[in-house]
Motif scaffolding. Structure first.
Motif, PDB file in Angstrom:
ATOM      1  N   HIS B  38       0.872  -1.363  -0.143  1.00  0.00           N
ATOM      2  CA  HIS B  38      -0.006   0.002   0.116  1.00  0.00           C
ATOM      3  C   HIS B  38       0.734   1.116  -0.135  1.00  0.00           C
ATOM      4  O   HIS B  38       0.717   2.214   0.929  1.00  0.00           O
ATOM      5  CB  HIS B  38      -0.983   0.089   1.171  1.00  0.00           C
ATOM      6  CG  HIS B  38      -1.866  -1.442   1.245  1.00  0.00           C
ATOM      7  ND1 HIS B  38      -2.808  -1.382   0.559  1.00  0.00           N
ATOM      8  CD2 HIS B  38      -1.606  -2.317   2.150  1.00  0.00           C
ATOM      9  CE1 HIS B  38      -3.464  -2.673   0.900  1.00  0.00           C
ATOM     10  NE2 HIS B  38      -2.504  -3.134   1.846  1.00  0.00           N
ATOM     11  N   THR B  39       1.972   1.076  -0.916  1.00  0.00           N
ATOM     12  CA  THR B  39       2.704   2.427  -0.921  1.00  0.00           C
ATOM     13  C   THR B  39       2.133   3.669  -1.347  1.00  0.00           C
ATOM     14  O   THR B  39       2.513   4.662  -0.435  1.00  0.00           O
ATOM     15  CB  THR B  39       3.731   2.018  -2.114  1.00  0.00           C
ATOM     16  OG1 THR B  39       4.365   0.925  -2.054  1.00  0.00           O
ATOM     17  CG2 THR B  39       4.722   3.380  -2.350  1.00  0.00           C
ATOM     18  N   GLU B  40       1.175   3.789  -2.090  1.00  0.00           N
ATOM     19  CA  GLU B  40       0.446   5.032  -2.348  1.00  0.00           C
ATOM     20  C   GLU B  40      -0.519   5.451  -1.200  1.00  0.00           C
ATOM     21  O   GLU B  40      -0.204   6.807  -0.809  1.00  0.00           O
ATOM     22  CB  GLU B  40      -0.212   4.961  -3.549  1.00  0.00           C
ATOM     23  CG  GLU B  40       0.507   5.254  -4.734  1.00  0.00           C
ATOM     24  CD  GLU B  40      -0.486   5.297  -6.000  1.00  0.00           C
ATOM     25  OE1 GLU B  40      -0.069   4.596  -7.117  1.00  0.00           O
ATOM     26  OE2 GLU B  40      -1.787   5.480  -6.077  1.00  0.00           O
ATOM     27  N   LEU B  41      -0.843   4.564  -0.681  1.00  0.00           N
ATOM     28  CA  LEU B  41      -1.828   4.853   0.771  1.00  0.00           C
ATOM     29  C   LEU B  41      -0.803   5.540   1.807  1.00  0.00           C
ATOM     30  O   LEU B  41      -1.401   6.459   2.408  1.00  0.00           O
ATOM     31  CB  LEU B  41      -2.594   3.720   1.184  1.00  0.00           C
ATOM     32  CG  LEU B  41      -3.605   3.865   2.472  1.00  0.00           C
ATOM     33  CD1 LEU B  41      -4.732   4.719   2.178  1.00  0.00           C
ATOM     34  CD2 LEU B  41      -4.018   2.336   2.853  1.00  0.00           C
ATOM     35  N   PHE B  42       0.140   4.919   2.075  1.00  0.00           N
ATOM     36  CA  PHE B  42       0.871   5.409   3.222  1.00  0.00           C
ATOM     37  C   PHE B  42       1.966   6.388   2.567  1.00  0.00           C
ATOM     38  O   PHE B  42       2.745   6.945   3.352  1.00  0.00           O
ATOM     39  CB  PHE B  42       1.993   4.240   3.593  1.00  0.00           C
ATOM     40  CG  PHE B  42       0.808   3.151   4.435  1.00  0.00           C
ATOM     41  CD1 PHE B  42       0.670   1.819   4.065  1.00  0.00           C
ATOM     42  CD2 PHE B  42       0.140   3.764   5.467  1.00  0.00           C
ATOM     43  CE1 PHE B  42       0.146   1.076   4.838  1.00  0.00           C
ATOM     44  CE2 PHE B  42      -0.533   2.781   6.277  1.00  0.00           C
ATOM     45  CZ  PHE B  42      -0.707   1.413   5.869  1.00  0.00           C
ATOM     46  N   LYS B  43       1.975   6.793   1.339  1.00  0.00           N
ATOM     47  CA  LYS B  43       2.676   7.723   0.690  1.00  0.00           C
ATOM     48  C   LYS B  43       4.230   7.587   1.041  1.00  0.00           C
ATOM     49  O   LYS B  43       4.963   8.476   1.287  1.00  0.00           O
ATOM     50  CB  LYS B  43       2.667   9.107   1.253  1.00  0.00           C
ATOM     51  CG  LYS B  43       1.193   9.823   0.933  1.00  0.00           C
ATOM     52  CD  LYS B  43       0.881  11.008   1.205  1.00  0.00           C
ATOM     53  CE  LYS B  43      -0.813  11.474   1.175  1.00  0.00           C
ATOM     54  NZ  LYS B  43      -1.297  12.388   1.691  1.00  0.00           N
ATOM     55  N   LEU B  44       4.568   6.351   0.867  1.00  0.00           N
ATOM     56  CA  LEU B  44       5.932   5.852   0.982  1.00  0.00           C
ATOM     57  C   LEU B  44       6.819   6.462  -0.030  1.00  0.00           C
ATOM     58  O   LEU B  44       8.198   6.876   0.098  1.00  0.00           O
ATOM     59  CB  LEU B  44       5.848   4.037   0.953  1.00  0.00           C
ATOM     60  CG  LEU B  44       5.192   3.643   1.993  1.00  0.00           C
ATOM     61  CD1 LEU B  44       5.523   2.096   1.940  1.00  0.00           C
ATOM     62  CD2 LEU B  44       5.554   4.170   3.226  1.00  0.00           C
ATOM     63  N   ASP B  45       6.295   6.540  -1.312  1.00  0.00           N
ATOM     64  CA  ASP B  45       7.087   7.121  -2.270  1.00  0.00           C
ATOM     65  C   ASP B  45       7.390   8.561  -2.412  1.00  0.00           C
ATOM     66  O   ASP B  45       8.070   9.251  -2.868  1.00  0.00           O
ATOM     67  CB  ASP B  45       6.678   6.705  -3.827  1.00  0.00           C
ATOM     68  CG  ASP B  45       5.207   6.879  -3.863  1.00  0.00           C
ATOM     69  OD1 ASP B  45       4.817   6.754  -5.312  1.00  0.00           O
ATOM     70  OD2 ASP B  45       4.597   7.244  -2.736  1.00  0.00           O
ATOM     71  N   ARG B  46       6.639   9.211  -1.402  1.00  0.00           N
ATOM     72  CA  ARG B  46       6.538  10.630  -1.659  1.00  0.00           C
ATOM     73  C   ARG B  46       7.261  11.285  -0.002  1.00  0.00           C
ATOM     74  O   ARG B  46       7.225  12.381   0.119  1.00  0.00           O
ATOM     75  CB  ARG B  46       5.284  11.307  -1.763  1.00  0.00           C
ATOM     76  CG  ARG B  46       4.896  11.181  -3.083  1.00  0.00           C
ATOM     77  CD  ARG B  46       3.428  11.695  -3.521  1.00  0.00           C
ATOM     78  NE  ARG B  46       2.697  10.421  -3.200  1.00  0.00           N
ATOM     79  CZ  ARG B  46       1.315  10.707  -3.138  1.00  0.00           C
ATOM     80  NH1 ARG B  46       0.486  11.637  -2.922  1.00  0.00           N
ATOM     81  NH2 ARG B  46       0.579   9.720  -2.959  1.00  0.00           N
ATOM     82  N   THR B  47       7.447  10.362   0.711  1.00  0.00           N
ATOM     83  CA  THR B  47       8.046  10.806   2.121  1.00  0.00           C
ATOM     84  C   THR B  47       9.631  10.563   2.014  1.00  0.00           C
ATOM     85  O   THR B  47       9.921   9.531   1.882  1.00  0.00           O
ATOM     86  CB  THR B  47       7.283  10.009   3.236  1.00  0.00           C
ATOM     87  OG1 THR B  47       6.029  10.269   3.062  1.00  0.00           O
ATOM     88  CG2 THR B  47       7.790  10.587   4.428  1.00  0.00           C
ATOM     89  N   TYR B  48      10.083  11.180   2.484  1.00  0.00           N
ATOM     90  CA  TYR B  48      11.808  11.358   2.286  1.00  0.00           C
ATOM     91  C   TYR B  48      12.449  11.537   3.688  1.00  0.00           C
ATOM     92  O   TYR B  48      11.873  12.495   4.428  1.00  0.00           O
ATOM     93  CB  TYR B  48      12.180  12.471   1.341  1.00  0.00           C
ATOM     94  CG  TYR B  48      11.989  11.920  -0.093  1.00  0.00           C
ATOM     95  CD1 TYR B  48      10.883  12.378  -0.701  1.00  0.00           C
ATOM     96  CD2 TYR B  48      12.945  11.125  -0.844  1.00  0.00           C
ATOM     97  CE1 TYR B  48      10.455  11.922  -2.001  1.00  0.00           C
ATOM     98  CE2 TYR B  48      12.711  10.757  -2.108  1.00  0.00           C
ATOM     99  CZ  TYR B  48      11.471  11.076  -2.809  1.00  0.00           C
ATOM    100  OH  TYR B  48      11.205  10.671  -3.771  1.00  0.00           O
ATOM    101  N   LEU B  49      13.346  10.744   3.916  1.00  0.00           N
ATOM    102  CA  LEU B  49      14.175  10.831   5.140  1.00  0.00           C
ATOM    103  C   LEU B  49      15.409  11.475   5.159  1.00  0.00           C
ATOM    104  O   LEU B  49      16.157  11.202   4.348  1.00  0.00           O
ATOM    105  CB  LEU B  49      14.110   9.452   5.879  1.00  0.00           C
ATOM    106  CG  LEU B  49      12.967   8.663   6.043  1.00  0.00           C
ATOM    107  CD1 LEU B  49      13.190   7.127   6.454  1.00  0.00           C
ATOM    108  CD2 LEU B  49      12.036   9.476   6.797  1.00  0.00           C
ATOM    109  N   THR B  50      15.846  12.490   5.908  1.00  0.00           N
ATOM    110  CA  THR B  50      17.009  13.085   5.644  1.00  0.00           C
ATOM    111  C   THR B  50      18.065  13.110   7.072  1.00  0.00           C
ATOM    112  O   THR B  50      18.850  13.868   6.923  1.00  0.00           O
ATOM    113  CB  THR B  50      16.551  14.773   5.577  1.00  0.00           C
ATOM    114  OG1 THR B  50      15.736  15.077   6.745  1.00  0.00           O
ATOM    115  CG2 THR B  50      16.073  14.701   4.100  1.00  0.00           C
ATOM    116  N   SER B  51      17.575  12.125   7.866  1.00  0.00           N
ATOM    117  CA  SER B  51      18.685  12.263   8.999  1.00  0.00           C
ATOM    118  C   SER B  51      20.148  11.837   8.551  1.00  0.00           C
ATOM    119  O   SER B  51      20.404  11.090   7.688  1.00  0.00           O
ATOM    120  CB  SER B  51      18.016  11.117  10.248  1.00  0.00           C
ATOM    121  OG  SER B  51      17.854  10.088   9.669  1.00  0.00           O
ATOM    122  N   SER B  52      21.099  12.253   9.441  1.00  0.00           N
ATOM    123  CA  SER B  52      22.347  12.208   8.899  1.00  0.00           C
ATOM    124  C   SER B  52      23.101  10.947   8.993  1.00  0.00           C
ATOM    125  O   SER B  52      23.744  10.356   7.880  1.00  0.00           O
ATOM    126  CB  SER B  52      23.287  12.992   9.928  1.00  0.00           C
ATOM    127  OG  SER B  52      23.041  14.272   9.873  1.00  0.00           O
TER     128      SER B  52
END
Lengths: 178, 239
Positions: B38-52
């Motif tokens: 459910h990638t689209e439902l959870f917006k996995l492809d549009r959420t970006y992680l930036t921790s060092s």
């Protein structure tokens, strides 16, 4: 002998890739081809109001900018336009005379695939093409296998050049009437 | 009968041991699997992680970010992408070296390119810059834009088609400030950072932990198959 053959093979394999991207024709060369030695002054057309709506409908999206430049001599106009093929913009030049495309050239190609559209066998298909009432090209343009997106971009630009030429001619006719 | 009892006990022991071994890995497989379904439902492809630590783990190069603060919005260049606020308005292979705004429009200078925009972020035109020098800057006097060059200040005509020498600008140039990309909100279209989808995929496959992680997940999968077979056998035997 072996190193020479290897080098030749590498050059042979690399050459299509080297030919793929790049500037195929400069702006000045395109305008010279369109108008000869006496290139007219550059003029400006603004995409506003109904024209902007028409262009958006014709392309399926907004054009990338609202100020366009063109060159005109009599009934002939020349346009240098850009549309994205797959990921990068393709720059193409179109010469329109009496509401028909008389020349089409790919000026700059920036992708790694689809460069075959630069061949005259493809671009010559646009000659004598007009814009129909339902914003289609009056001739069928044969595609190129593996270059669909580039071909589509050229088709959109051809339609755009014809529509923009219509606008210029309408404005000219309007001024002459007044 | 005795052989069957021994077989059952053997399978039961193995079933329990394999189960214990794969439990955590199976949990990982299942949870990440459901999320990826459910990638689209959870917006996995549009959420970006930036921790060092995550970026370091992936050897992800941190983007170069420069900002110019206009009165009500920012001009931001992230690597080669140029934004007005959160709208991508162009790209440039060079460095951002100035931005200025009048009542009518905004002008951005980066590398060899000038991007002329409305305040809404609509591109009016993209033009070659009369100069390209990262030490240069943009300013304005009234409704006219100015560029500093080695020959002195240049001023543009209203169409931005011609630049002439002029006196110093009426307004001070705005500074270009290098910024940490974590301190500004960037649109997801820029794809800066590691996407959640990528992280889930790497967790699911074990690749996040290199070849060892991949082998462990392979073993967990084989273990699940053996659990299924031994479980079915035991169920059938109990009937």
């Amino acid at each position: 002998m072996k190193p020479i053959i290897t080098l030749l093979l590498m050059l042979l394999l690399a050459s299509p890739l080297a030919l793929a991207k790049g500037e195929y024709m400069s702006q000045s060369a395109f305008l010279t081809q369109a108008f000869g030695e006496s290139i007219p002054a550059r003029q400006t057309l603004w995409l506003r109001g109904d024209l902007k709506k028409d262009v958006t409908a014709l392309l399926g999206h907004r054009y990338g900018k609202i100020r366009l430049h063109y060159w005109q001599q009599g009934t002939t106009t020349s346009w240098i336009l850009e549309q994205i093929g797959k990921e990068r913009p393709i720059t193409a030049g179109f010469v329109v005379d009496q509401q028909r495309i008389v020349q089409a050239h790919v000026l700059v190609f920036r992708e790694s695939r689809g460069w075959e559209i630069k061949r005259s066998a493809f671009t010559q298909q646009f000659e004598f093409t007009e814009l129909t009432d339902d914003n289609r090209l009056s001739k069928h343009i044969d595609g190129i296998t593996g270059a669909t997106l580039s071909v589509n971009a050229m088709n959109r630009m051809a339609k755009l050049a014809l529509r923009l030429d219509q606008e210029v001619q309408l404005t000219l006719a309007h001024h002459q009437t007044n | 009968m005795r052989i069957t009892k021994l077989t059952n006990r053997f399978l039961l022991n193995w079933h329990r041991q394999i189960g214990l071994f794969v439990a955590i890995l199976a949990l990982n497989l299942s949870i990440t699997g459901v999320l990826l379904q459910h990638t689209e439902l959870f917006k996995l492809d549009r959420t970006y992680l930036t921790s060092s630590w995550l970026l370091n783990w992936y050897n992800y190069p941190e983007p170069n970010v420069d900002v110019v603060h206009l009165r009500q919005q920012q001009v931001i260049q992230v690597d080669d992408q140029i934004l007005l606020g959160e709208t991508i308005v162009g790209n440039s292979k060079g460095q951002l070296w100035g931005a200025a705004e009048t009542e009518e429009s905004i002008l951005i200078a980066s590398g060899y390119v000038l991007i002329w925009l409305t305040h809404d972020g609509e591109v009016i035109d993209v033009m070659p810059s009369p100069i390209a020098d990262s030490r240069s800057t943009l300013a304005r006097t009234g409704d006219q834009f100015q560029i500093w060059s080695e020959a002195g200040w240049l001023i543009a005509d209203p169409e931005l088609s011609d630049w002439q020498l002029a006196s110093e600008p009426g307004e001070l140039p705005l500074a270009v400030e290098p910024t940490d990309f974590r301190q500004i909100h960037l649109p997801s279209e820029l794809s800066v950072g590691i996407s959640l989808e990528r992280l889930m995929l790497d967790l699911h496959s074990g690749r996040l932990f290199g070849p060892v992680g991949v082998v462990l997940m392979d073993l967990a999968s084989v273990g699940l198959i053996l659990l299924a077979i031994s479980g079915c056998w035991l169920w059938l035997r109990r009937r």
